[in-house]
Design an enzyme around this catalytic site. Structure first.
Site, short mmCIF file in Angstrom:
data_model
loop_
_atom_site.label_atom_id
_atom_site.label_comp_id
_atom_site.label_asym_id
_atom_site.label_seq_id
_atom_site.Cartn_x
_atom_site.Cartn_y
_atom_site.Cartn_z
N SER A 290 35.19 42.04 31.76
CA SER A 290 36.22 40.99 32.12
C SER A 290 35.64 39.56 31.37
O SER A 290 34.66 39.01 31.86
CB SER A 290 36.61 40.85 33.39
OG SER A 290 37.49 39.72 33.68
N ILE B 120 33.80 28.81 32.58
CA ILE B 120 35.20 28.61 31.76
C ILE B 120 36.32 28.32 32.85
O ILE B 120 37.08 27.55 32.42
CB ILE B 120 35.67 30.05 31.25
CG1 ILE B 120 34.41 30.69 30.28
CG2 ILE B 120 36.76 30.16 30.47
CD1 ILE B 120 34.31 29.85 29.13
N ASN C 138 38.03 41.06 41.35
CA ASN C 138 37.14 39.95 41.17
C ASN C 138 36.83 39.32 42.52
O ASN C 138 37.55 38.24 42.80
CB ASN C 138 37.27 39.12 40.20
CG ASN C 138 36.27 37.88 39.67
OD1 ASN C 138 35.33 37.82 40.62
ND2 ASN C 138 36.63 37.03 38.93
N CYS D 191 35.21 34.72 43.61
CA CYS D 191 36.05 33.64 43.60
C CYS D 191 35.86 32.77 44.89
O CYS D 191 36.14 33.36 45.80
CB CYS D 191 37.53 33.74 43.38
SG CYS D 191 37.75 35.22 42.10
N GLY E 230 25.57 43.84 33.05
CA GLY E 230 24.47 43.06 33.02
C GLY E 230 23.40 42.99 31.96
O GLY E 230 22.55 43.90 32.06
N THR F 232 28.48 39.96 27.16
CA THR F 232 28.14 39.01 26.14
C THR F 232 27.77 39.43 24.80
O THR F 232 27.95 38.61 23.76
CB THR F 232 26.58 38.32 26.82
OG1 THR F 232 26.98 37.93 28.38
CG2 THR F 232 26.27 37.23 26.07
#
Lengths: 255, 306
Positions: free
Chosen positions: B21, B71, B128, B131, B244, B267
């Site tokens: 994500s 972000i 997720n 948060c 990761g 990434t």
């Protein structure tokens, strides 16, 4: 947009801490739309430097793409070690272009620091259309310049220390140049501090402008949202890679 | 011919390589040179109820072997997602998992219900829980076993689709949360989300990220991610999706051995949007070289010293 390993044609120093690299990519040259676009490069396969670096395209000729870069850190230093026939990993062309309405306006081009790369590109494009646009290039001192101060040919250099051309910033040079020009529109690229000062001055004089803006960037393709810059009136953000890098000066908030 | 098919909850995937994500948008806006059909699945950017514009810049900075990001969950919000993006999934030849974020249980539930009511191409959800939760003073849900259990128990009632819970590493004992969400009915666990970090510019004397703290990702966090996946694998029996710092097929094998059934690539996509495809080829080469007929033979096959 393409990602590929391009062969380096040349890589040379052209001024103090300023280098020019030319690499060959038929695919990128074919996809290229004009001055303002950039590429995003990886200097090697190592994850020591994890993300790509954006580099403005200074020129495209046949299948050769030129970039001009300033050497100030380990990535750009590593770039200087690459030689002809080495390969460089390139993603691009990315972004939009300057749009010069030369029928309505008299274009004045301004490049500060490493921002001069897309400005030189634009200057050459306009020349090819028979327009000899006034170009102002600013630097801290003469050893960072690689062009000549030549007012008769509409090229004005400025140096902070006065060692070359007009003493002062590009704004000082602009004030001199603006006298007698009808319907000017400015096309500028340079450090944020230069664009902020320019934006203020142009707003006062009601002169329109397009700016090419810089940002930290990760993906370069409009996905990660890392390259956000504030819209004017604080209504959210533009993405430099996808909505830019060229914006009308009044669309961006530099504060 | 080595088999890469992978079953998680009620869904069978063509291979165990998914995109993480926040690193692949909504799966609909990739450059033309990226062939998404090669991937096992795409996990979308986190969807919240309202549109979010995200944090002020600077939002990202490179770090050795990684990067920091803050972000701010910038996304188009659930209504625009349903109206503008979901219709495009008809033309995408890969499985879509929607990541959901929220600042209260109600928000997660609203988002899930609205998407579940219309989705036909979406195979499941990744929740997720990293948060900040406004009902609990901004504390991350994912650090509290009871709250995590409550959220997943609530969400479980509203869908029979694949329900994955994405855990945060910024916690003392991730196994407690893992057990709590398995008990609540999660079909799978994905781990890990980014690791809290910070960068400082000594010239400006400011943080390199506007919000000061940011999430670290990339090869730098792989050792942390592997340890967490391994620990989780010892306490749950539902599948684990490892995340990761994966940048190669060999990295994927590491996560499989640690106990993961599938992986997410994050990434690595920024460096090369085709990373998933490259990694899949490397996995195939590894399996062929080691004469492994089915990739699942590697899952959890780590031999400890004691």
């Amino acid at each position: 947009m393409i990602v590929e390993k391009a062969k380096i044609v040349s890589n040379n120093k052209i001024a103090k801490n300023i280098w020019k690299m030319v690499f060959k990519s038929e695919n990128i040259a074919d996809d290229y739309s004009g001055a303002g676009q950039f590429v995003s490069i990886l200097v090697n396969d190592s994850w020591e430097h994890s993300i790509r670096r954006p580099m403005s395209i200074a020129n495209v000729g046949d299948d050769n793409i030129s970039i001009i870069y300033k050497v100030f850190g380990s990535v750009t230093h590593s770039l200087t070690q690459l030689e002809s026939n080495d390969y460089i990993d390139v993603l691009g062309p990315i972004g939009n272009t300057f749009t010069v309405d030369y029928e309505q306006y008299t274009p004045i081009l301004i490049g500060g620091g490493i921002g001069l790369s897309p400005i030189l590109n634009l200057s050459k494009c306009l020349e090819q259309k028979g327009i000899n646009a006034t170009t102002i290039i600013g630097a801290k001192s003469s050893d960072e310049h690689f062009l000549w101060h030549n007012p008769n040919n509409n090229i004005f250099l400025s140096t902070d220390d006065g060692s070359f051309g007009i003493r002062g910033t590009v704004i000082d040079a602009l004030n001199i140049v603006l006298e007698g020009i009808v319907n000017p529109k400015i096309y500028a690229c340079g450090p944020e501090i230069m664009l902020l000062s320019l934006q203020k001055m142009l707003k006062e004089k009601s002169i329109p402008a397009q700016f090419s803006v810089e940002s930290y960037m990760a993906c370069g393709v409009g996905i990660c949202q890392g390259c956000a810059i504030p819209k004017s009136q604080n209504e959210g953000y533009h993405l430099v890679c996808k909505d830019g890098p060229v914006f009308e000066a009044n669309e961006v908030n530099f504060d | 011919m080595t088999s890469l098919t992978c079953k998680i909850g009620p869904v069978e995937f063509k291979n165990p390589v998914f995109t993480a994500s926040g690193t692949f948008g909504y799966g609909t806006d990739l450059p033309v040179f990226v062939d998404v059909s090669k991937l096992g699945a795409i996990v979308t950017k986190s969807i919240t109820y309202e549109t979010r514009v995200g944090n002020p810049p600077p939002r990202i900075v490179e770090t050795p072997s990684g990067m920091l990001n803050s972000i701010g969950l910038a996304n188009i919000g659930v209504k625009k997602f349903i109206n503008n993006i979901i219709p495009l999934y008809n033309n995408i030849n890969t499985k879509i998992i929607v990541n959901i974020a929220g600042s209260s249980n109600n928000e997660y539930i609203k988002v899930l219900k609205e998407i579940d009511a219309v989705s036909s191409d979406i195979v499941g959800y990744e929740i997720n829980i990293s948060c900040p939760n406004v009902e609990h003073g901004g504390m991350e849900l994912g650090v509290d076993a009871k709250l995590s259990n409550k959220l997943i128990t609530d969400l479980r009632k509203f869908t029979e689709k694949l329900l994955i819970v994405k855990l945060t590493p910024n916690i003392t004992d991730i196994t407690k949360i893992a057990i709590a969400v398995e008990d609540a009915g999660a079909d799978a666990i994905s781990a890990i989300n980014t690791v809290i970090g910070m960068g400082i510019d000594i010239n400006s004397r400011k943080p390199q990220i506007y919000k000061t703290y940011a999430g670290l990702s990339g090869p730098a966090i792989k050792p942390i991610a592997l340890a967490m996946v391994h620990k989780i694998s010892k306490v749950v029996s539902i599948p684990i999706i490892g995340i990761g710092g994966i940048v190669s097929g060999e990295n994927v094998v590491e996560f499989l051995l640690a106990g993961a059934t599938a992986v997410e690539i994050g990434t690595a996509n920024f460096r090369n949007p085709n990373a998933g495809d490259v990694i899949l080829n490397e996995i195939n080469q590894y399996l062929k070289k080691n004469k492994i007929a089915n990739y699942s033979e590697l899952i959890g096959k780590l031999n400890l010293y004691e």
